[in-house]
Motif scaffolding. Structure first.
Motif: not given
Length: 392
Positions: A149, A153, A180, A185, A188-189
């Motif tokens: 993160l 981001h 967020f 996310i 994505e990770y």
């Protein structure tokens, strides 16, 4: 405290707590699997805390050709004579007899700070020299979701202990979800957030991850264990079988037959792959020589490996369990349970699933929790999967 280094392309490389780099111990060892950023972290620390033109600090990689005709002790002696105070040694596992020479450096120049990095397989307790009382060992894992993160981001969150997470997951998840979209996310990770080098080439990331595993098996494991070439081939085959099957409860005799080896040898191969952080072995609560018995379940070392070796055909249940295990095992003791997916620290029980997962599996258990994917905030004993990425 965090470390940042401005890269040539204007991007920012990000690394975790410096641990051994800031330790008061004279000798510190930082271990981790290939690609997690040990070298970059060390160079960042040097550039930010030392005058790189000063003779008092020296960085050297021990795979340098210079060491084919010179010793590490010889280097340290010359460095000390010229005012050396801080010696940073990289890739120490590639230097034969590293532990004994570092012990000799400590004994001869006790005021000199020595920081060295190496494979996650390095063991200062059985390295052939008594370094356990002289050096402190730190493990650098791949990036957590919390670090991803920050890195990807620019969202900064302090790490959360497991006990605090269990007690305060509802207000914490509500507050964090305002800034967020955690479910998006997390996706994505799981795909490319574990190794920092994904930013260099996202399109070629999975190929590089596969190359990382290949190098771990071909270079790092033989550098730490005395094995022959045909054994490397068997370990590769074993990893390939595991990658196609995880998570699973292994039949050791069948795996040994598939790999073309004996049961004892197979258990040693599994141990080597686990120490290299290529796989995660889930055991019952046990002490002593646990590798003399088979693990209860086997997982890949992190979720990015699943995508690298299975593409988009990854099993979602496997991803969830691998994520939870890889995050929890960095900070807590995780064990097999015949009632739930995991038991942690001998008292917490976790059952992992999707947003429709019910309470049936944990009925009658104390300190039991349902960990759900695809939810942003929790309720009672139901905790969002993504929150376990905040542990380190």
């Amino acid at each position: 405290m965090r470390i940042y280094l401005q890269a040539n392309d204007g991007d920012v490389y990000h690394y975790r707590d410096k641990n051994g780099l800031e330790s008061d111990m004279t000798v510190s060892l930082i271990v981790g699997t290939r690609g997690v950023g040990k070298t970059t972290m060390m160079l960042q620390h040097i550039s930010m805390n030392y005058d790189i033109n000063s003779p008092s600090v020296l960085y050297v990689s021990l795979d340098n050709l210079w060491f084919s005709s010179h010793s590490l002790l010889e280097l340290a002696d010359e460095f000390h004579k010229n005012g050396g105070k801080a010696l940073f040694l990289d890739e120490v596992h590639k230097y034969p007899g590293w532990s004994r020479e570092i012990k000799n450096i400590y004994d001869s120049y006790s005021e000199m700070k020595v920081v060295f990095t190496g494979s996650s397989m390095l063991d200062i307790y059985s390295s052939g020299a008594d370094l356990s009382r002289r050096a402190i060992k730190y493990t650098l894992n791949g990036m957590s979701l919390r670090e991803y993160l920050d890195y990807e981001h620019k969202i900064k969150i302090a790490p959360v202990t497991l006990s605090d997470l269990l007690a305060d997951h509802i207000p914490l998840s509500i507050e964090l979800a305002k800034s967020f979209r955690p479910v998006a996310i997390l996706k994505e990770y799981l795909k490319y957030g574990y190794f920092p080098y994904y930013k260099e080439d996202k399109e070629g990331y999975f190929n590089r991850v596969a190359e990382t595993i290949n190098t771990v098996i071909e270079v790092d494991i033989p550098a730490n264990i005395d094995i022959e070439y045909h054994t490397i081939i068997k370990i590769k085959k074993l990893f390939s079988i595991i990658a196609a099957s995880v998570p699973f409860k292994p039949n050791i005799s069948k795996l040994a037959e598939q790999t073309g080896t004996t049961r004892p040898s197979l258990l040693h191969y599994l141990d080597a792959l686990e120490k290299a952080q290529a796989i995660l072995l889930l055991d019952k609560e046990a002490t002593g020589l646990k590798r003399l018995v088979k693990p209860e379940k086997i997982y890949l070392g992190n979720t990015n490996y699943a995508y690298a070796f299975s593409g988009d055909n990854v099993n979602i249940g496997n991803l969830r369990e691998t994520f939870i295990y890889s995050m929890l095992s960095a900070t807590n003791k995780v064990a097999y349970s015949d009632k739930t997916d995991f038991t942690v620290d001998g008292k917490y029980h976790f059952e992992i699933g999707g947003k429709e997962k019910n309470q049936k599996q944990i009925s009658g258990l104390k300190e039991a929790y349902i960990v759900k994917d695809n939810i942003e905030t929790g309720y009672l004993n139901q905790i969002p999967l993504w929150m376990f990425g905040l542990l380190y």
